[in-house]
Design a protein around this motif. Structure first.
Motif, PDB file in Angstrom:
ATOM      1  N   MET A   1       5.345  11.549   8.110  1.00 29.54           N
ATOM      2  CA  MET A   1       4.970  10.507   7.163  1.00 29.54           C
ATOM      3  C   MET A   1       5.370   9.133   7.695  1.00 29.54           C
ATOM      4  O   MET A   1       6.235   9.007   8.544  1.00 29.54           O
ATOM      5  CB  MET A   1       5.637  10.764   5.809  1.00 29.54           C
ATOM      6  N   TYR A   2       4.711   8.112   7.173  1.00 31.66           N
ATOM      7  CA  TYR A   2       5.071   6.739   7.559  1.00 31.66           C
ATOM      8  C   TYR A   2       5.192   5.896   6.305  1.00 31.66           C
ATOM      9  O   TYR A   2       4.213   5.636   5.611  1.00 31.66           O
ATOM     10  CB  TYR A   2       4.045   6.129   8.498  1.00 31.66           C
ATOM     11  N   ALA A   3       6.403   5.509   5.991  1.00 31.34           N
ATOM     12  CA  ALA A   3       6.660   4.642   4.846  1.00 31.34           C
ATOM     13  C   ALA A   3       8.037   4.051   5.023  1.00 31.34           C
ATOM     14  O   ALA A   3       8.845   4.563   5.794  1.00 31.34           O
ATOM     15  CB  ALA A   3       6.575   5.428   3.530  1.00 31.34           C
TER      16      ALA A   3
ATOM     17  N   GLY B   1       8.610   2.759  -0.386  1.00 31.64           N
ATOM     18  CA  GLY B   1       7.570   3.730  -0.695  1.00 31.64           C
ATOM     19  C   GLY B   1       8.089   5.148  -0.800  1.00 31.64           C
ATOM     20  O   GLY B   1       7.415   6.025  -1.362  1.00 31.64           O
ATOM     21  N   THR B   2       9.287   5.394  -0.285  1.00 31.95           N
ATOM     22  CA  THR B   2       9.847   6.746  -0.253  1.00 31.95           C
ATOM     23  C   THR B   2      10.647   7.072  -1.504  1.00 31.95           C
ATOM     24  O   THR B   2      10.632   8.210  -1.990  1.00 31.95           O
ATOM     25  CB  THR B   2      10.760   6.906   0.980  1.00 31.95           C
ATOM     26  N   ILE B   3      11.345   6.093  -2.055  1.00 30.54           N
ATOM     27  CA  ILE B   3      12.233   6.344  -3.183  1.00 30.54           C
ATOM     28  C   ILE B   3      11.500   6.903  -4.409  1.00 30.54           C
ATOM     29  O   ILE B   3      12.032   7.795  -5.080  1.00 30.54           O
ATOM     30  CB  ILE B   3      13.028   5.074  -3.528  1.00 30.54           C
ATOM     31  N   PRO B   4      10.288   6.431  -4.775  1.00 25.81           N
ATOM     32  CA  PRO B   4       9.616   7.034  -5.936  1.00 25.81           C
ATOM     33  C   PRO B   4       9.384   8.533  -5.772  1.00 25.81           C
ATOM     34  O   PRO B   4       9.479   9.286  -6.746  1.00 25.81           O
ATOM     35  CB  PRO B   4       8.287   6.269  -6.011  1.00 25.81           C
TER      36      PRO B   4
ATOM     37  N   PHE C   1      15.114  14.048   3.200  1.00 27.56           N
ATOM     38  CA  PHE C   1      13.693  13.660   3.221  1.00 27.56           C
ATOM     39  C   PHE C   1      13.548  12.158   3.400  1.00 27.56           C
ATOM     40  O   PHE C   1      12.763  11.677   4.233  1.00 27.56           O
ATOM     41  CB  PHE C   1      13.023  14.113   1.928  1.00 27.56           C
ATOM     42  N   MET C   2      14.322  11.381   2.639  1.00 22.29           N
ATOM     43  CA  MET C   2      14.237   9.926   2.727  1.00 22.29           C
ATOM     44  C   MET C   2      14.616   9.434   4.115  1.00 22.29           C
ATOM     45  O   MET C   2      13.943   8.560   4.687  1.00 22.29           O
ATOM     46  CB  MET C   2      15.149   9.289   1.679  1.00 22.29           C
TER      47      MET C   2
ATOM     48  N   PRO D   1       0.818  -1.229   0.000  1.00 19.24           N
ATOM     49  CA  PRO D   1       0.000   0.000   0.000  1.00 19.24           C
ATOM     50  C   PRO D   1       0.843   1.267   0.000  1.00 19.24           C
ATOM     51  O   PRO D   1       0.477   2.257  -0.654  1.00 19.24           O
ATOM     52  CB  PRO D   1      -0.821  -0.123   1.293  1.00 19.24           C
ATOM     53  N   TYR D   2       1.976   1.246   0.715  1.00 18.36           N
ATOM     54  CA  TYR D   2       2.839   2.422   0.754  1.00 18.36           C
ATOM     55  C   TYR D   2       3.569   2.616  -0.575  1.00 18.36           C
ATOM     56  O   TYR D   2       3.878   3.750  -0.957  1.00 18.36           O
ATOM     57  CB  TYR D   2       3.831   2.306   1.905  1.00 18.36           C
ATOM     58  N   ILE D   3       3.854   1.520  -1.274  1.00 22.18           N
ATOM     59  CA  ILE D   3       4.438   1.641  -2.608  1.00 22.18           C
ATOM     60  C   ILE D   3       3.462   2.352  -3.540  1.00 22.18           C
ATOM     61  O   ILE D   3       3.840   3.259  -4.295  1.00 22.18           O
ATOM     62  CB  ILE D   3       4.812   0.255  -3.167  1.00 22.18           C
TER      63      ILE D   3
END
Length: 331
Positions: free
Chosen positions: A254-256, A260-263, A281-282, A211-213
């Motif tokens: 945020m929660y990932a 999910g963060t790299i895109p 940010f990552m 879901p996070y992706i």
């Protein structure tokens, strides 16, 4: 050869071309914002999903050789900064998000391992696992990927050392400090057992992470095709000296995980955001997400929690500004 591995094997550009051809056959104009968004979304979801499943399987198979009891014994043999380094390195073979790392951190702490060592593990586990290395290489190249992992490990080791020197053992909640730490030998696993464990980890992690992706890739597609480049450059580019600070504090709520963060990071970088700002940010998203801080608050008292947050934030900010100054070396 290196370019082929980067683009076709890790980057899976053949999937990007295949999706483009398929969409054109379906009558989708790839030169429109909508067409570009659809291609970006499908390509990144498929690519990241394939990498996720392969990497989690391989890392979980490796991890099967390091059950908690064995990990405690290994780390217990080291002292001083060597122990912090081992704790940080152990974190790289745990394919978990920050919330999943906290129960392991609690187990290590209750077993009597030095507090600084367990925090080195806690910092590195969500930030620089081996999966993030390969995924970063597939998108940003090996220089940025290796640099990201290296500075992440430095933050974990230095952060653990600072926390160790603060002597805040009394800031750990009583139920953890007095918990039983009876050692139970793990049964010997066969190759079939390890393969089954790795398969189960793939299924379990995929269900939690997918879901996070979707959300991350969706945000990335929005940034990539709908937000004007000048807006990203103005907010996160070299004209804003506070871009690193903004990116760090935006990432905290945020929660990932890294998948999910790299895109989102990929889209920001392509639109003119500075490299260090994107890396900050990552790191903030993966290490200091609000849900993980709430869970960690149950295990440690506010003073130690504040020190942990402060150490991580300072390290992330230094990384961000440092990479911004040296961006020409990587891009």
């Amino acid at each position: 050869m290196g370019s082929f591995i980067q683009k076709e094997i890790l980057g899976m550009q053949w999937i990007h071309r295949w999706i483009g051809q398929l969409l054109r056959h379906m009558g989708v104009d790839m030169h429109t914002r909508m067409g570009g968004s659809i291609q970006f979304f499908l390509y990144d979801v498929i690519k990241i999903t394939i990498l996720l499943c392969v990497l989690i399987f391989l890392i979980s198979y490796i991890q099967s050789y390091f059950p908690p009891e064995r990990s405690k014994k290994i780390m217990g043999r080291f002292h001083g900064i060597g122990a912090n380094i081992m704790g940080a390195l152990l974190g790289t073979v745990t394919p978990f998000c920050s919330c999943s790392s906290i129960p392991i951190f609690m187990g290590f702490t209750s077993a009597g391992l030095p507090l600084g060592v367990t925090f080195s593990f806690l910092i590195s586990s969500p930030m620089v696992d081996l999966g993030s290395l390969v995924l970063l290489m597939s998108i940003f190249g090996y220089r940025i990927a290796l640099a990201y992992v290296a500075v992440g490990l430095v933050i974990a080791v230095v952060g653990g050392c600072v926390i160790e020197r603060a002597h805040m053992e009394d800031q750990v909640e009583d139920f953890i400090r007095i918990a039983s730490s009876t050692s139970i030998e793990s049964p010997a696993l066969t190759i079939v057992d390890r393969l089954d464990y790795a398969k189960d980890q793939v299924v379990s992690t995929f269900r939690k992470v997918f879901p996070y992706i979707l959300v991350g890739v969706g945000i990335g597609a929005l940034i990539h095709n709908w937000i004007p480049e000048y807006m990203i450059e103005r907010i996160l580019g070299n004209t804003n000296p506070f871009g690193v600070i903004l990116a760090t504090f935006v990432g905290v709520p945020m929660y990932a995980d890294i998948f999910g963060t790299i895109p989102v990071a990929e889209a920001l970088l392509s639109k003119g955001a500075l490299l260090g700002t994107v890396l900050s940010f990552m790191m903030a998203v993966t290490t200091l997400s609000l849900p993980s801080l709430i869970l960690l608050h149950k295990a440690i008292k506010p003073k130690l929690l504040g020190l942990f947050i402060g150490v991580c934030v300072i390290g992330i900010l230094l990384v961000g500004y440092g990479f911004n100054l040296c961006q020409g070396l990587f891009i």
